[in-house]
Design a protein around this motif. Structure first.
Motif, mmCIF file in Angstrom:
data_model
loop_
_atom_site.group_PDB
_atom_site.id
_atom_site.type_symbol
_atom_site.label_atom_id
_atom_site.label_comp_id
_atom_site.label_asym_id
_atom_site.label_seq_id
_atom_site.Cartn_x
_atom_site.Cartn_y
_atom_site.Cartn_z
ATOM 1 N N GLY A 112 0.856 -1.180 0.000
ATOM 2 C CA GLY A 112 0.000 0.000 0.000
ATOM 3 C C GLY A 112 0.887 1.222 0.000
ATOM 4 N N ALA A 113 0.298 2.376 0.317
ATOM 5 C CA ALA A 113 1.115 3.593 0.367
ATOM 6 C C ALA A 113 0.338 4.666 1.115
ATOM 7 C CB ALA A 113 1.440 4.069 -1.046
ATOM 8 N N SER A 114 1.005 5.762 1.409
ATOM 9 C CA SER A 114 0.333 6.929 1.985
ATOM 10 C C SER A 114 0.710 8.132 1.146
ATOM 11 C CB SER A 114 0.799 7.172 3.416
ATOM 12 O OG SER A 114 0.448 6.076 4.218
ATOM 13 N N PHE A 115 -0.279 8.966 0.913
ATOM 14 C CA PHE A 115 -0.004 10.196 0.162
ATOM 15 C C PHE A 115 0.342 11.279 1.172
ATOM 16 C CE2 PHE A 115 -1.550 14.217 -1.720
ATOM 17 C CZ PHE A 115 -0.729 14.247 -2.835
ATOM 18 N N VAL A 116 1.561 11.826 1.054
ATOM 19 C CA VAL A 116 2.031 12.849 1.994
ATOM 20 C C VAL A 116 2.096 14.183 1.271
ATOM 21 C CG1 VAL A 116 3.936 13.559 3.486
ATOM 22 C CG2 VAL A 116 3.436 11.124 3.196
ATOM 23 N N TYR A 117 1.491 15.220 1.881
ATOM 24 C CA TYR A 117 1.544 16.551 1.262
ATOM 25 C C TYR A 117 1.724 17.613 2.332
ATOM 26 C CZ TYR A 117 0.572 20.635 -1.499
ATOM 27 O OH TYR A 117 0.708 21.859 -2.116
ATOM 28 N N ARG A 118 2.559 18.587 2.043
ATOM 29 C CA ARG A 118 2.683 19.738 2.933
ATOM 30 C C ARG A 118 3.006 20.987 2.122
ATOM 31 N NH1 ARG A 118 5.765 20.740 8.626
ATOM 32 N NH2 ARG A 118 4.755 22.728 8.918
ATOM 33 N N ASP A 119 2.284 22.069 2.407
ATOM 34 C CA ASP A 119 2.712 23.371 1.886
ATOM 35 C C ASP A 119 2.569 24.370 3.024
ATOM 36 O OD1 ASP A 119 0.019 24.052 1.994
ATOM 37 O OD2 ASP A 119 -0.317 23.872 -0.159
ATOM 38 N N ASP A 120 2.562 25.669 2.721
ATOM 39 C CA ASP A 120 2.541 26.634 3.823
ATOM 40 C C ASP A 120 1.182 26.716 4.498
ATOM 41 O OD1 ASP A 120 1.621 27.756 1.421
ATOM 42 O OD2 ASP A 120 1.922 29.786 2.181
ATOM 43 N N LYS A 121 0.156 26.086 3.898
ATOM 44 C CA LYS A 121 -1.181 26.155 4.507
ATOM 45 C C LYS A 121 -1.645 24.839 5.088
ATOM 46 C CE LYS A 121 -2.610 29.701 1.261
ATOM 47 N NZ LYS A 121 -1.557 29.473 0.234
ATOM 48 N N ARG A 122 -1.250 23.732 4.438
ATOM 49 C CA ARG A 122 -1.781 22.423 4.847
ATOM 50 C C ARG A 122 -0.684 21.396 5.013
ATOM 51 N NH1 ARG A 122 -4.888 21.687 -0.549
ATOM 52 N NH2 ARG A 122 -3.009 22.777 -1.155
ATOM 53 N N ALA A 123 -0.992 20.393 5.849
ATOM 54 C CA ALA A 123 -0.070 19.246 5.954
ATOM 55 C C ALA A 123 -0.928 18.027 6.254
ATOM 56 C CB ALA A 123 0.927 19.468 7.081
ATOM 57 N N PHE A 124 -0.906 17.050 5.390
ATOM 58 C CA PHE A 124 -1.703 15.847 5.655
ATOM 59 C C PHE A 124 -1.050 14.601 5.087
ATOM 60 C CE2 PHE A 124 -3.461 17.929 1.849
ATOM 61 C CZ PHE A 124 -3.399 16.905 0.920
ATOM 62 N N MET A 125 -1.535 13.460 5.597
ATOM 63 C CA MET A 125 -1.058 12.160 5.110
ATOM 64 C C MET A 125 -2.305 11.293 4.939
ATOM 65 S SD MET A 125 1.717 9.852 7.083
ATOM 66 C CE MET A 125 2.682 8.589 6.310
ATOM 67 N N ILE A 126 -2.548 10.814 3.744
ATOM 68 C CA ILE A 126 -3.753 10.005 3.507
ATOM 69 C C ILE A 126 -3.349 8.571 3.171
ATOM 70 C CG2 ILE A 126 -5.852 9.756 2.097
ATOM 71 C CD1 ILE A 126 -5.582 12.725 1.386
ATOM 72 N N PRO A 127 -3.783 7.589 3.976
ATOM 73 C CA PRO A 127 -3.445 6.200 3.640
ATOM 74 C C PRO A 127 -4.164 5.772 2.358
ATOM 75 C CG PRO A 127 -4.393 6.403 5.855
ATOM 76 C CD PRO A 127 -4.612 7.698 5.170
ATOM 77 N N MET A 128 -3.451 5.064 1.495
ATOM 78 C CA MET A 128 -4.053 4.584 0.243
ATOM 79 C C MET A 128 -3.704 3.105 0.097
ATOM 80 S SD MET A 128 -3.428 7.601 -2.534
ATOM 81 C CE MET A 128 -1.693 7.438 -2.595
#
Ligand SMILES: Cc1cc2nc3c(=O)[nH]c(=O)nc-3n(C[C@H](O)[C@H](O)[C@H](O)COP(=O)(O)OP(=O)(O)OC[C@H]3O[C@@H](n4cnc5c(N)ncnc54)[C@H](O)[C@@H]3O)c2cc1C
Length: 405
Positions: free
Chosen positions: A360-376
């Protein structure tokens, strides 16, 4: 048409060559490797889920597809003031109008590093890691330690993600073989909260993964040295290991460090937002006033000093944004009025990765407004595999490019 010299055939150099050719410039690319390597999918080489050769795109094929000149040789010296680049063969390249430096980074040196292997080192190291994984599987039991280090002089040069990914993949491999319970898996790092730059949610989720997968953690102690059978920390404690995979932080490239280019404390090239090399702190992209300073040199990708958010990280997609921007900016600069719509990299700074776990994997994203990790689960793994295929064939011009990718 202008002659543009690009040093380096990685994500930054190849993207610059492709986009400068689209603008019809005469482009020469120098690389000390005969192939472009798709680093992000190399995490599957050690577990034999992918073959090393599938990650190598022959630079000659890229040359044919895009029509640039290719020199396979090693850059030994760069002189900004003389406007000359010297290669290992002795050849001197000084007939260029613009120079784009994209030679990546070197690695921090640690005592005993020869007892470790890195998935972020030379591409061929992934094959040596594969041999070590085979060996430890054949042993039937053992202690495996994976980790990464920091560069106190430049936090953007730290690369931990591939270490997590490879560890999860090795866990998965041992599980599939029904021998996971015979192995002790540990992740180590000198910082108290490795992975913090991905944001607080991701950090919590990683801790959960570690618990769920029975992976031990060893955080917050400086590394003193590596030995054949373990890692020694600042307090002389030892973490025993039959195989250590360690990713040292990035450091300025040796050739760049001995050049006359302006560098930050860690040895990365100082640039402005438009990737123009910043010879003085008051330099701007198009000041053009002080003719004693070269204004035709750009640095892109891991070789450049990123500025901005404290969580900023050197990543492949940022290297590509910089490369496309430079192709645009060189064209823009040629306008009669000197150009006005130059593109910057800073507004594109973000962390973006699909962190693979083998199943599987997790989608990791961060910028100056948001930071999240979504399991996929499952789908994420196949998405990343698909991206690897896309990277190869889109660069070869065999399938269309998705804008921004
Ligand atoms: C295992 C792994 C996983 C990763 N995963 C991701 C991810 O999921 N997402 C993401 O965005 N980024 C990821 N990255 C980071 C990404 O790969 C790098 O940011 C990217 O490779 C930087 O590109 P670059 O062209 O600046 O440097 P490099 O890719 O290092 O390329 C430098 C090039 O210069 C050449 N060179 C070096 N020295 C010389 C010399 N003296 N003479 C001539 N040529 C020279 C090298 O051969 C190489 O071709 C990952 C990296 C690794 C290692």
């Amino acid at each position: 048409m202008k002659n543009i010299l690009i040093l380096g055939g990685g994500f930054a150099g190849v993207e610059a060559a492709i986009f400068l050719r689209k603008e019809n410039y005469n482009v020469t690319l120098v690389s000390d490797r005969e192939f472009f390597y798709i680093f992000p999918t190399s995490i599957w080489v050690p577990t034999r889920e992918t073959a090393f050769e599938k990650l190598c795109v022959d630079l000659k094929e890229l040359q044919e597809a895009h029509g640039f000149d290719l020199i396979v040789d090693s850059v030994e010296d760069i002189s900004a003031q003389k406007g000359a680049v010297t290669l290992a063969s002795g050849k001197v390249l000084d007939k260029y109008d613009d120079l784009v430096i994209a030679m990546g980074a070197s690695k921090m040196k640690h005592k005993g590093l020869e007892h470790t292997l890195s998935i972020c080192g030379a591409p061929e190291q992934s094959l040596l890691i594969r041999d070590q994984v085979d060996k430890i599987v054949a042993m039937g039991e053992g202690k495996i330690c994976f980790g990464f280090g920091g560069n106190p002089k430049d936090s953007s040069a730290v690369r931990g993600g591939p270490g997590f990914e490879l560890l999860f993949n090795v866990h998965n491999l041992l599980k599939k073989k029904g021998i996971r319970d015979k192995y002790e898996l540990t992740f180590f790092a000198p910082m108290p909260e490795p992975g913090k730059r991905m944001g607080p949610k991701a950090l919590k989720m990683m801790a959960k993964f570690f618990d769920m997968l029975d992976i031990k953690s060893h955080f917050g102690k400086k590394i003193k040295a590596f030995e054949k059978d373990g890692i020694i920390f600042e307090d002389d404690s030892k973490l025993e290991s039959d195989f250590t995979m360690f990713i040292p932080a990035g450091d300025g490239h040796e050739v760049i460090k001995k050049s006359d280019l302006p560098l930050n404390e860690a040895g990365f090239i100082k640039i402005d937002d438009h990737c123009n090399v910043r010879f003085s702190d008051v330099d701007t992209f198009c000041d053009g006033e002080d003719m004693s300073r070269p204004h035709n040199i750009y640095a892109i990708g891991d070789t450049a000093a990123l500025e901005g958010y404290e969580w900023r990280a050197k990543q492949g997609h940022i290297a590509e944004v910089m490369a496309r921007n430079v192709a645009h900016n060189i064209k823009e600069k040629e306008k009669e009025n000197g150009g006005e719509s130059f593109l910057g990299y800073n507004e594109h700074l973000n962390i973006l990765c699909v962190m693979d776990s083998g199943d599987g994997a997790s989608f990791v994203y961060r910028d100056d407004k948001r930071a999240f990790m979504i399991p996929m689960p499952v789908v994420g793994h196949w998405l990343k595999k698909g991206w690897g295929v896309y990277a190869r064939y889109s660069k070869l011009g065999k399938i269309p490019r998705i804008p921004g990718m």
